[in-house]
Design a protein around this motif. Structure first.
Motif, mmCIF file in Angstrom:
data_model
loop_
_atom_site.group_PDB
_atom_site.id
_atom_site.type_symbol
_atom_site.label_atom_id
_atom_site.label_comp_id
_atom_site.label_asym_id
_atom_site.label_seq_id
_atom_site.Cartn_x
_atom_site.Cartn_y
_atom_site.Cartn_z
ATOM 1 N N UNK A 298 49.329 -13.967 52.995
ATOM 2 C CA UNK A 298 48.914 -12.803 53.773
ATOM 3 C C UNK A 298 47.438 -12.855 54.173
ATOM 4 N N UNK A 299 47.129 -12.219 55.285
ATOM 5 C CA UNK A 299 45.753 -12.089 55.759
ATOM 6 C C UNK A 299 45.423 -10.614 55.865
ATOM 7 N N UNK A 300 44.308 -10.218 55.241
ATOM 8 C CA UNK A 300 43.924 -8.808 55.301
ATOM 9 C C UNK A 300 43.656 -8.410 56.755
ATOM 10 N N UNK A 301 44.135 -7.214 57.116
ATOM 11 C CA UNK A 301 44.030 -6.752 58.487
ATOM 12 C C UNK A 301 45.258 -7.099 59.306
ATOM 13 N N UNK A 302 46.121 -7.937 58.752
ATOM 14 C CA UNK A 302 47.378 -8.301 59.407
ATOM 15 C C UNK A 302 48.557 -7.894 58.520
ATOM 16 N N UNK B 86 55.312 -7.539 64.570
ATOM 17 C CA UNK B 86 54.711 -8.798 64.152
ATOM 18 C C UNK B 86 53.341 -8.506 63.546
ATOM 19 N N UNK B 87 53.023 -9.179 62.443
ATOM 20 C CA UNK B 87 51.687 -9.065 61.860
ATOM 21 C C UNK B 87 50.831 -10.303 62.152
ATOM 22 N N UNK B 88 51.472 -11.476 62.199
ATOM 23 C CA UNK B 88 50.777 -12.728 62.526
ATOM 24 C C UNK B 88 51.760 -13.647 63.231
ATOM 25 N N UNK B 89 51.284 -14.408 64.208
ATOM 26 C CA UNK B 89 52.156 -15.362 64.879
ATOM 27 C C UNK B 89 51.353 -16.464 65.538
ATOM 28 N N UNK C 234 64.995 -10.169 68.063
ATOM 29 C CA UNK C 234 64.206 -10.621 69.208
ATOM 30 C C UNK C 234 62.814 -10.021 69.145
ATOM 31 N N UNK C 235 61.895 -10.677 69.791
ATOM 32 C CA UNK C 235 60.524 -10.190 69.897
ATOM 33 C C UNK C 235 60.249 -9.828 71.345
ATOM 34 N N UNK C 236 59.678 -8.656 71.550
ATOM 35 C CA UNK C 236 59.311 -8.222 72.901
ATOM 36 C C UNK C 236 57.998 -8.909 73.276
ATOM 37 N N UNK C 237 58.107 -9.998 74.040
ATOM 38 C CA UNK C 237 56.926 -10.747 74.480
ATOM 39 C C UNK C 237 56.644 -10.362 75.929
ATOM 40 N N UNK D 207 50.589 -10.997 66.972
ATOM 41 C CA UNK D 207 50.388 -9.781 66.186
ATOM 42 C C UNK D 207 50.534 -8.544 67.054
ATOM 43 N N UNK D 208 51.227 -7.553 66.523
ATOM 44 C CA UNK D 208 51.487 -6.238 67.115
ATOM 45 C C UNK D 208 52.619 -6.246 68.131
ATOM 46 N N UNK D 209 53.214 -7.405 68.434
ATOM 47 C CA UNK D 209 54.393 -7.401 69.292
ATOM 48 C C UNK D 209 55.529 -6.707 68.545
ATOM 49 N N UNK D 210 56.376 -5.973 69.283
ATOM 50 C CA UNK D 210 57.510 -5.286 68.688
ATOM 51 C C UNK D 210 58.663 -6.255 68.447
ATOM 52 N N UNK D 211 59.372 -6.039 67.347
ATOM 53 C CA UNK D 211 60.615 -6.755 67.073
ATOM 54 C C UNK D 211 61.755 -5.783 67.346
ATOM 55 N N UNK D 212 62.796 -6.246 68.042
ATOM 56 C CA UNK D 212 63.899 -5.370 68.460
ATOM 57 C C UNK D 212 65.234 -5.953 68.023
ATOM 58 N N UNK D 213 66.259 -5.073 67.938
ATOM 59 C CA UNK D 213 67.605 -5.543 67.610
ATOM 60 C C UNK D 213 68.345 -5.932 68.884
#
Length: 372
Positions: A239-243, A320-323, A350-353, A305-311
């Motif tokens: 883990x990374x602090x802030x993420x 997403x916290x880190x990518x 899926x990830x909303x990119x 980071x911060x991208x939404x994950x969807x079903x």
């Protein structure tokens, strides 16, 4: 305010490093190709300047008791010349920082905080020291910190020290002479590889860098920046602090409840945040509402980071916290907090990119684990 400079600033610039402002420090992001630096650490070795980390010394007859009170770990039970990964939390259980604590003597400990939180940790420890026979000292200017990480780290260090490297266990340290300089030599790191961290005086940092560079040349050692350090720790599921960690999360939210020790025998078993963390532990045992998981994509678009994950229906189920692209796996990877119902390995989400749904698969962390 101008960023702080490490003792190796001029050397990094002479090597052509791309510099960046990181947590108030001017730090090397990369020296050339971050992918090549990453792969060198995985297969040979990399040399890092980590002097932005924050060292805090806690000493005195009740130093261990103070740390038991201030942190979530059972620090006074730590053996001399051993280290422990732990956290410092607020009263509400929120994580202020994740730390490594080294016990350097019977009544002395070195707490190493993340650069972005060093002042916060120093202030919290100072405040929590009230009533304890212990002293909290800011030693951030007393140390420079170098790291040699990778499969060749042991061979490289052994050529510049007579310290007992084979006898130095993971998460242990010893006072040593490296290239003629007195240092603290620790078998710790943040890359998923074997390696060493070297705490030295700032005045000795350049000498040690040159000595390690020369010793490492036959082994393929390269200077490595913060960019590859991030992809290395991401692959290793660290883990990374802030993420992955922040004050809105408890250690149990992050799947790191193991660092919380409710069995402390000092201070009547009490420590800052205990009541809130007991509640978080009970909730996690009943059914955690969300879990920290890995995601792997077969496509080329990178989850950030911060991208939404969807079903499958496009409903948000996490973030997403880190990518990043994984140099080792050859495909994009990410860490995410997902609703527990969708967090089982093998689940397709899926990830909303940027408005497009990129298929990814949930996997167990870590993505990479070195052979031992």
């Amino acid at each position: 305010m101008s960023p702080r400079l490490t003792a190796l600033d001029a050397l990094h610039r002479a090597l052509g490093a791309t510099m960046t402002d990181f947590a108030g420090w001017d730090m090397p992001l990369r020296y050339g190709s971050e992918r090549e630096e990453h792969l060198a650490v995985r297969t040979k070795a990399g040399l890092f300047d980590l002097s932005h980390m924050g060292e805090i010394t806690v000493s005195g007859p009740q130093a261990g008791e103070l740390l038991d009170h201030a942190l979530v770990g059972f620090i006074s039970a730590l053996g001399v010349l051993r280290a422990r990964y732990t956290m410092i939390c607020r009263e509400d259980g929120g994580i202020l920082d994740d730390l490594i604590v080294y016990r350097t003597a019977d009544d002395e400990y070195m707490v190493v905080a993340n650069a972005s939180n060093a002042q916060v940790v120093l202030d919290a420890l100072t405040e929590r020291a009230a009533g304890f026979d212990a002293v909290v000292r800011d030693d951030r200017d007393a140390y420079a910190l170098l790291a040699v990480q990778g499969p060749a780290a042991n061979a490289i260090l052994s050529s510049v020290t007579d310290a007992d490297l084979p006898g130095l266990k993971y998460y242990a340290l010893l006072p040593a002479t490296v290239a003629g300089k007195q240092v603290w030599l620790a078998r710790t790191g943040y890359t998923g590889e074997d390696g060493f961290e070297i705490f030295c005086t700032p005045a000795d940092a350049e000498h040690l860098w040159h000595a390690l560079t020369e010793a490492g040349a036959p082994h393929g050692l390269v200077p490595a920046g913060l960019s590859c350090r991030d992809t290395l720790r991401l692959e290793a599921g660290m883990p990374l602090y802030g993420h992955e960690l922040d004050t809105s999360l408890t250690p149990f939210d992050a799947g790191l409840g193991r660092v919380v020790r409710f069995d402390k025998t000092t201070n009547g078993g009490d420590f800052v945040g205990r009541e809130a963390l007991e509640a978080a532990a009970a909730q996690a045992e009943a059914k955690a509402p969300r879990k920290l998981v890995g995601l792997v994509s077969e496509g080329k678009r990178v989850p950030r980071a911060e991208y939404a994950v969807v079903d499958a229906e496009g409903n948000p189920i996490g973030r997403i916290t880190s990518g990043a692209p994984s140099p080792t796996l050859g495909k994009p990877i990410a860490i995410a907090y997902l609703d527990a119902a969708h967090a089982a390995p093998g689940t397709a989400v899926a990830v909303d990119v940027r408005g497009k749904h990129e298929p990814v698969e949930v996997v167990a962390l870590p993505f990479y684990k070195r052979a031992r």
